[in-house]
Design a protein around this motif. Structure first.
Motif, PDB file in Angstrom:
ATOM      1  N   LEU A   1      -0.162  73.492  77.838  1.00 32.29           N
ATOM      2  CA  LEU A   1       0.364  73.176  76.518  1.00 32.29           C
ATOM      3  C   LEU A   1      -0.740  72.703  75.585  1.00 32.29           C
ATOM      4  O   LEU A   1      -1.715  72.081  76.029  1.00 32.29           O
ATOM      5  CB  LEU A   1       1.449  72.100  76.624  1.00 32.29           C
ATOM      6  N   PHE A   2      -0.549  72.977  74.312  1.00 33.59           N
ATOM      7  CA  PHE A   2      -1.545  72.641  73.305  1.00 33.59           C
ATOM      8  C   PHE A   2      -0.863  72.088  72.052  1.00 33.59           C
ATOM      9  O   PHE A   2       0.308  72.388  71.783  1.00 33.59           O
ATOM     10  CB  PHE A   2      -2.343  73.888  72.882  1.00 33.59           C
ATOM     11  N   TRP A   3      -1.623  71.314  71.308  1.00 30.64           N
ATOM     12  CA  TRP A   3      -1.290  70.986  69.929  1.00 30.64           C
ATOM     13  C   TRP A   3      -2.472  71.421  69.064  1.00 30.64           C
ATOM     14  O   TRP A   3      -3.616  71.083  69.345  1.00 30.64           O
ATOM     15  CB  TRP A   3      -1.052  69.495  69.741  1.00 30.64           C
ATOM     16  N   TYR A   4      -2.128  72.190  68.018  1.00 36.39           N
ATOM     17  CA  TYR A   4      -3.113  72.623  67.040  1.00 36.39           C
ATOM     18  C   TYR A   4      -2.735  72.023  65.679  1.00 36.39           C
ATOM     19  O   TYR A   4      -1.559  71.816  65.382  1.00 36.39           O
ATOM     20  CB  TYR A   4      -3.142  74.144  66.908  1.00 36.39           C
ATOM     21  N   VAL A   5      -3.739  71.819  64.830  1.00 31.49           N
ATOM     22  CA  VAL A   5      -3.514  71.360  63.466  1.00 31.49           C
ATOM     23  C   VAL A   5      -4.086  72.390  62.504  1.00 31.49           C
ATOM     24  O   VAL A   5      -5.106  73.027  62.791  1.00 31.49           O
ATOM     25  CB  VAL A   5      -4.137  69.969  63.218  1.00 31.49           C
ATOM     26  N   GLN A   6      -3.378  72.579  61.402  1.00 32.94           N
ATOM     27  CA  GLN A   6      -3.844  73.510  60.376  1.00 32.94           C
ATOM     28  C   GLN A   6      -3.818  72.818  59.015  1.00 32.94           C
ATOM     29  O   GLN A   6      -2.754  72.466  58.508  1.00 32.94           O
ATOM     30  CB  GLN A   6      -2.958  74.753  60.343  1.00 32.94           C
ATOM     31  N   TYR A   7      -4.994  72.628  58.448  1.00 37.27           N
ATOM     32  CA  TYR A   7      -5.106  72.060  57.109  1.00 37.27           C
ATOM     33  C   TYR A   7      -4.931  73.187  56.093  1.00 37.27           C
ATOM     34  O   TYR A   7      -5.163  74.353  56.413  1.00 37.27           O
ATOM     35  CB  TYR A   7      -6.434  71.336  56.943  1.00 37.27           C
TER      36      TYR A   7
ATOM     37  N   LEU B   1      -6.726  77.312  62.523  1.00 40.71           N
ATOM     38  CA  LEU B   1      -6.159  76.335  63.448  1.00 40.71           C
ATOM     39  C   LEU B   1      -7.268  75.599  64.187  1.00 40.71           C
ATOM     40  O   LEU B   1      -8.227  76.202  64.643  1.00 40.71           O
ATOM     41  CB  LEU B   1      -5.264  77.039  64.464  1.00 40.71           C
ATOM     42  N   GLN B   2      -7.075  74.297  64.346  1.00 38.51           N
ATOM     43  CA  GLN B   2      -8.030  73.474  65.078  1.00 38.51           C
ATOM     44  C   GLN B   2      -7.318  72.840  66.265  1.00 38.51           C
ATOM     45  O   GLN B   2      -6.235  72.276  66.115  1.00 38.51           O
ATOM     46  CB  GLN B   2      -8.602  72.386  64.166  1.00 38.51           C
ATOM     47  N   LEU B   3      -7.925  72.918  67.435  1.00 41.17           N
ATOM     48  CA  LEU B   3      -7.315  72.340  68.625  1.00 41.17           C
ATOM     49  C   LEU B   3      -7.368  70.825  68.571  1.00 41.17           C
ATOM     50  O   LEU B   3      -8.438  70.234  68.412  1.00 41.17           O
ATOM     51  CB  LEU B   3      -8.038  72.843  69.876  1.00 41.17           C
ATOM     52  N   LEU B   4      -6.200  70.184  68.696  1.00 45.41           N
ATOM     53  CA  LEU B   4      -6.123  68.722  68.751  1.00 45.41           C
ATOM     54  C   LEU B   4      -6.268  68.231  70.186  1.00 45.41           C
ATOM     55  O   LEU B   4      -7.008  67.295  70.456  1.00 45.41           O
ATOM     56  CB  LEU B   4      -4.768  68.247  68.222  1.00 45.41           C
ATOM     57  N   LEU B   5      -5.505  68.842  71.084  1.00 46.08           N
ATOM     58  CA  LEU B   5      -5.542  68.451  72.487  1.00 46.08           C
ATOM     59  C   LEU B   5      -4.859  69.519  73.332  1.00 46.08           C
ATOM     60  O   LEU B   5      -4.168  70.389  72.812  1.00 46.08           O
ATOM     61  CB  LEU B   5      -4.858  67.088  72.690  1.00 46.08           C
TER      62      LEU B   5
ATOM     63  N   ASP C   1       3.862  92.888  55.592  1.00 45.09           N
ATOM     64  CA  ASP C   1       2.580  92.665  56.263  1.00 45.09           C
ATOM     65  C   ASP C   1       1.774  91.569  55.575  1.00 45.09           C
ATOM     66  O   ASP C   1       0.723  91.158  56.085  1.00 45.09           O
ATOM     67  CB  ASP C   1       1.759  93.956  56.287  1.00 45.09           C
ATOM     68  N   SER C   2       2.256  91.077  54.443  1.00 44.45           N
ATOM     69  CA  SER C   2       1.587  89.985  53.756  1.00 44.45           C
ATOM     70  C   SER C   2       1.579  88.758  54.659  1.00 44.45           C
ATOM     71  O   SER C   2       2.639  88.277  55.090  1.00 44.45           O
ATOM     72  CB  SER C   2       2.295  89.653  52.448  1.00 44.45           C
ATOM     73  N   ALA C   3       0.392  88.258  54.960  1.00 43.69           N
ATOM     74  CA  ALA C   3       0.279  87.158  55.924  1.00 43.69           C
ATOM     75  C   ALA C   3      -1.167  86.701  55.993  1.00 43.69           C
ATOM     76  O   ALA C   3      -2.058  87.334  55.427  1.00 43.69           O
ATOM     77  CB  ALA C   3       0.743  87.600  57.308  1.00 43.69           C
ATOM     78  N   LEU C   4      -1.362  85.625  56.740  1.00 38.52           N
ATOM     79  CA  LEU C   4      -2.701  85.175  57.109  1.00 38.52           C
ATOM     80  C   LEU C   4      -2.997  85.769  58.481  1.00 38.52           C
ATOM     81  O   LEU C   4      -2.218  85.567  59.423  1.00 38.52           O
ATOM     82  CB  LEU C   4      -2.763  83.650  57.162  1.00 38.52           C
ATOM     83  N   TYR C   5      -4.076  86.498  58.593  1.00 37.90           N
ATOM     84  CA  TYR C   5      -4.445  87.107  59.861  1.00 37.90           C
ATOM     85  C   TYR C   5      -5.572  86.284  60.477  1.00 37.90           C
ATOM     86  O   TYR C   5      -6.648  86.154  59.903  1.00 37.90           O
ATOM     87  CB  TYR C   5      -4.848  88.564  59.675  1.00 37.90           C
ATOM     88  N   LEU C   6      -5.291  85.754  61.639  1.00 37.32           N
ATOM     89  CA  LEU C   6      -6.220  84.856  62.316  1.00 37.32           C
ATOM     90  C   LEU C   6      -6.873  85.551  63.501  1.00 37.32           C
ATOM     91  O   LEU C   6      -6.209  86.243  64.271  1.00 37.32           O
ATOM     92  CB  LEU C   6      -5.483  83.611  62.808  1.00 37.32           C
TER      93      LEU C   6
END
Lengths: 115, 116
Positions: free
Chosen positions: A33-39, A44-48, B85-90
């Motif tokens: 399991l993960f928690w990510y944060v997105q500013y 996405l940045q991994l929190l833990l 399809d409009s989106a943020l692609y990561l």
């Protein structure tokens, strides 16, 4: 099938107050399991992450999460909220199958901090 | 150290057009994954590539395709664009194929696609 459910699409707390973001998982095997944060306007940045080594996992920026198998939960907490914590938070689970591996994300919880 | 870099950061296309998005992984990472994040939702898995081979595909139509090059960079192609399809692609990279244990995904900032 493995999945995660985040309870509450939006959480608002006062600066200095406890932050609690809820996540429940569904898995027939021990999950990763993960928690990510997105500013805003960022990736996405991994929190833990939980990898079964310890049930209480400490992450970056003062966040921690506790894995509770009996409740199938992996809630994210922080004792004292800071204005910089305002962001979108995603709970996620790793799924491996045949020759592939992927992350399944929850729908996200937007955290707002009141001055 | 450079993180995962994606280009372009923003682009606008019209329905029916084609788009190519590019991703450079962290040096030494051999796996690249693509995710689509529609506004207000969590990211959805599109593809995983490892050692230049497709290893996994999400529930996306054949209009979506990707490839990984010998230097481990990757392209995501979308044909016959639709409004949806409009989106943020990561793009995300990792050392190995697995997303468990010590092998975590590192995400880029994304490419925001708007289809008009």
């Amino acid at each position: 099938a493995q999945s995660v459910t985040q309870l509450g699409s939006h959480v608002s707390v006062s600066e200095g107050a406890l932050v609690l973001l809820r996540c429940n998982y569904s898995s027939s095997v021990p999950p990763y399991l993960f928690w990510y944060v997105q500013y805003p306007n960022q990736g996405l940045q991994l929190l833990l992450k939980y990898t079964s080594a310890a049930t209480l996992v400490k992450g970056i920026n003062g966040f921690e999460a506790e894995f509770k198998k009996s409740e199938t939960s992996f809630h994210l907490t922080k004792p004292s909220a800071h204005m910089s914590d305002a962001a979108e938070y995603f709970c996620a689970v790793s799924v491996s199958y045949s020759s592939a591996s992927k992350i399944i994300f929850g729908s996200g919880t937007r955290l707002s901090i009141r001055p | 150290d450079a993180g995962v870099t994606q280009s372009p950061t923003h682009l606008i296309k019209t329905r029916g057009q084609h788009v190519t998005l590019r991703c450079s992984p962290i040096s030494g990472h051999k796996s690249v994954s693509w995710y689509q994040q529609v506004l207000g939702q969590g990211p959805q898995f599109i593809f995983q590539y490892y050692e230049k081979e497709e290893r996994g595909r999400g529930n996306f139509p054949d209009r979506f395709s990707a490839r990984q090059f010998p230097n481990y960079s990757s392209e995501l192609n979308v044909n016959a664009l639709l409004l949806g399809d409009s989106a943020l692609y990561l793009c995300a990279s990792s050392l190995g194929q697995s997303t468990t244990g010590a092998n975590v995904l590192t995400f880029g900032a994304g490419s925001r696609l708007t289809v008009l």
